[in-house]
Design a protein around this motif. Structure first.
Motif, PDB file in Angstrom:
ATOM      1  N   ILE A  52       0.832  -1.202   0.000  1.00 13.15           N
ATOM      2  CA  ILE A  52       0.000   0.000   0.000  1.00 13.15           C
ATOM      3  C   ILE A  52       0.869   1.254   0.000  1.00 13.15           C
ATOM      4  CG2 ILE A  52      -1.535   1.368   1.464  1.00 13.15           C
ATOM      5  CD1 ILE A  52      -3.037  -1.177   2.127  1.00 13.15           C
ATOM      6  N   GLN A  53       1.961   1.237   0.749  1.00 13.74           N
ATOM      7  CA  GLN A  53       2.871   2.381   0.748  1.00 13.74           C
ATOM      8  C   GLN A  53       3.468   2.601  -0.635  1.00 13.74           C
ATOM      9  OE1 GLN A  53       5.629   2.914   4.104  1.00 13.74           O
ATOM     10  NE2 GLN A  53       4.591   1.231   5.115  1.00 13.74           N
ATOM     11  N   THR A  56       0.790   4.027  -2.909  1.00 11.37           N
ATOM     12  CA  THR A  56       0.539   5.428  -2.573  1.00 11.37           C
ATOM     13  C   THR A  56       1.635   6.312  -3.126  1.00 11.37           C
ATOM     14  OG1 THR A  56      -0.590   4.730  -0.545  1.00 11.37           O
ATOM     15  CG2 THR A  56       0.090   7.026  -0.687  1.00 11.37           C
ATOM     16  N   ARG A  57       2.873   5.854  -3.037  1.00 15.08           N
ATOM     17  CA  ARG A  57       3.988   6.631  -3.577  1.00 15.08           C
ATOM     18  C   ARG A  57       3.884   6.734  -5.094  1.00 15.08           C
ATOM     19  NH1 ARG A  57       9.908   6.326  -1.013  1.00 15.08           N
ATOM     20  NH2 ARG A  57       8.563   7.051   0.687  1.00 15.08           N
ATOM     21  N   CYS A  59       1.151   6.740  -6.803  1.00 14.21           N
ATOM     22  CA  CYS A  59       0.070   7.692  -7.030  1.00 14.21           C
ATOM     23  C   CYS A  59       0.572   9.120  -6.885  1.00 14.21           C
ATOM     24  CB  CYS A  59      -1.073   7.418  -6.045  1.00 14.21           C
ATOM     25  SG  CYS A  59      -2.422   8.630  -6.077  1.00 14.21           S
ATOM     26  N   LEU A 150      -1.996  13.994  -0.713  1.00 10.31           N
ATOM     27  CA  LEU A 150      -1.946  12.672  -0.101  1.00 10.31           C
ATOM     28  C   LEU A 150      -3.245  12.316   0.628  1.00 10.31           C
ATOM     29  CD1 LEU A 150      -0.189  10.176   0.725  1.00 10.31           C
ATOM     30  CD2 LEU A 150       0.443  11.483   2.768  1.00 10.31           C
ATOM     31  N   GLU A 151      -3.735  13.253   1.463  1.00 11.52           N
ATOM     32  CA  GLU A 151      -4.876  12.949   2.323  1.00 11.52           C
ATOM     33  C   GLU A 151      -5.987  13.999   2.290  1.00 11.52           C
ATOM     34  OE1 GLU A 151      -3.208  10.275   5.911  1.00 11.52           O
ATOM     35  OE2 GLU A 151      -2.769  12.413   6.121  1.00 11.52           O
ATOM     36  N   CYS A 204      -4.384  10.560  -2.513  1.00 10.45           N
ATOM     37  CA  CYS A 204      -3.871   9.251  -2.915  1.00 10.45           C
ATOM     38  C   CYS A 204      -4.186   8.158  -1.899  1.00 10.45           C
ATOM     39  CB  CYS A 204      -2.360   9.346  -3.146  1.00 10.45           C
ATOM     40  SG  CYS A 204      -1.917  10.069  -4.741  1.00 10.45           S
ATOM     41  N   THR A 205      -4.161   8.491  -0.614  1.00 14.07           N
ATOM     42  CA  THR A 205      -4.479   7.484   0.396  1.00 14.07           C
ATOM     43  C   THR A 205      -5.877   6.926   0.176  1.00 14.07           C
ATOM     44  OG1 THR A 205      -3.037   8.519   2.041  1.00 14.07           O
ATOM     45  CG2 THR A 205      -4.751   7.047   2.862  1.00 14.07           C
ATOM     46  N   VAL A 208      -6.015   4.748  -3.125  1.00 14.67           N
ATOM     47  CA  VAL A 208      -5.430   3.413  -2.964  1.00 14.67           C
ATOM     48  C   VAL A 208      -6.332   2.535  -2.106  1.00 14.67           C
ATOM     49  CG1 VAL A 208      -3.490   2.131  -1.996  1.00 14.67           C
ATOM     50  CG2 VAL A 208      -3.081   4.201  -3.343  1.00 14.67           C
ATOM     51  N   ASN A 209      -6.862   3.084  -1.013  1.00 15.50           N
ATOM     52  CA  ASN A 209      -7.769   2.311  -0.160  1.00 15.50           C
ATOM     53  C   ASN A 209      -8.976   1.812  -0.947  1.00 15.50           C
ATOM     54  OD1 ASN A 209      -6.248   2.448   2.174  1.00 15.50           O
ATOM     55  ND2 ASN A 209      -7.341   4.223   3.000  1.00 15.50           N
TER      56      ASN A 209
END
Length: 376
Positions: A52-53, A56-57, A59, A150-151, A204-205, A208-209
């Motif tokens: 997942i990390q 996310t990167r 993305c 990111l969030e 992105c978080t 991805v989720n």
């Protein structure tokens, strides 16, 4: 980041896990028992966290961000494995206590093992060097833009404002609170025990989720809760506070008082006292996501003790540790606590067998999905 509650479990609990019966894998390669399903699920979850990390990167880089905060991605992944933990985290022995105490001396197992004063910035053997380029190469505005991508929000800025307001209301007294601010572009998810966690709906978080957990992050969190948080709460709230464990603590504490160490109510407090010999009183802060960090009280004014002060602290530490081991042997605390933990674990594995197998199946499937999303 998703929580890892089991990292906080006491060493005696880890020892109990190794004593629990293991069924091994079945003929079809799947776990044949609840414990195996639990541990295989935890292993897959650690791998999932890394994937997942990476996703996310990827993305973030697709959005034009090439400099990232160092969040420990890559390298060796810590996995909850009782056998390895027991090998590395054995309880204190009298010989070890006489030589190194609890091993708290920041200079190493003995003063002769002290690290050099080389300030070249090279990482210690076996460690990765900290990458601080995110803070040295980017401006404040660039970092804020990164977190928004990111969030959906710059949490660091909101946290700072939130806690500054709390400190003002306290008239300068330290504020001990587990509260956290309400973040924009986040959803609150309520766990079975009534606690809540916040997860991004933008950035992105969130993207991805949505790829990995198409039925929603809440489903994952509920399964994780019964595999990790529930077990931890059962141990701490029921077993650790139960009459049998309290009796063991009293027996050990009485022995320690007879050796001049009054006021220590449990072995955990002896470890804390040993640490305070070097760093002073400690307190625990939580980040609102189930993660705890021990920090020195008055950390802003803290100065590393001199070699002479550490020599004195080391001598006191060794004396405390020796008394600790002798009282443990006299009171039967470790062996008694291990048996209690083993019984609690056996009960847990029976009561939550369905949830533990469900955890295994869900995380394994999520890992396959996540791996399929990776770009070469």
């Amino acid at each position: 980041m998703r929580s890892r509650v089991y990292r906080l479990l006491p060493a005696v609990l880890i020892a109990a896990l190794a004593l629990s019966a293991c069924g091994g894998d079945g003929d079809d390669g799947k776990p044949s028992g609840a414990k195996e399903a639990w541990l295989e699920g935890n292993k897959a979850d650690a791998e999932l966290d890394q994937v997942i990390q990476r996703l996310t990167r990827q993305c973030m880089e697709a959005k034009g961000f090439s400099v990232h905060p160092d969040n420990g991605m890559g390298g060796e992944v810590w996995v909850f494995n009782p056998d390895e933990i027991i090998q590395n985290e054995q309880a204190l022995t009298l010989e070890g206590a006489q030589k190194n105490g609890y091993g708290m001396d920041p200079r190493g197992s003995s003063p002769d093992d002290a690290p050099s004063d080389d300030s070249s910035g090279d990482a210690m053997p076996g460690e990765e060097e900290w990458d601080d380029s995110f803070y040295t190469e980017l401006s404040d505005d660039e970092r804020e833009a990164y977190y928004i991508a990111l969030e959906g929000v710059d949490k660091e800025k909101i946290y700072q404002e939130f806690y500054e307001n709390l400190e003002e209301k306290s008239d300068g007294d330290p504020v001990k609170s587990h509260e956290e601010p309400d973040f924009p572009n986040h959803e609150k998810i309520t766990l079975p025990d009534g606690t809540t966690r916040q997860f991004p709906t933008q950035g992105c978080t969130a993207e991805v989720n949505a790829q990995i957990f198409p039925d929603g992050i809440a489903v994952y969190l509920e399964k994780e809760y019964y595999a990790l948080d529930k077990f931890s709460s059962l141990i701490w709230e029921e077993l650790r506070e139960g009459a049998d464990m309290q009796a063991l603590d009293v027996s050990w504490s009485t022995c320690m008082s007879g050796r001049g160490y009054e006021g220590l109510e449990s072995p955990d407090e002896a470890w804390e006292k040993a640490n305070e010999l070097y760093y002073g009183p400690m307190t625990v802060e939580e980040d609102g996501e189930g993660n705890s960090t021990a920090i020195a009280v008055g950390e802003d004014e803290f100065e590393m003790p001199t070699d002479e002060e550490m020599d004195v602290a080391r001598e006191k530490e060794i004396k405390l540790a020796v008394a600790h081991v002798e009282c443990d042997q006299e009171s039967g605390h470790s062996t008694g606590a291990t048996e209690l933990m083993k019984g609690a674990l056996d009960t847990y594995l029976v009561d939550y067998e369905t949830e533990l197998f469900g955890w295994y199946e869900y995380v394994k499937a999520a890992l396959v999905t996540a791996q399929g999303q990776l770009k070469e």
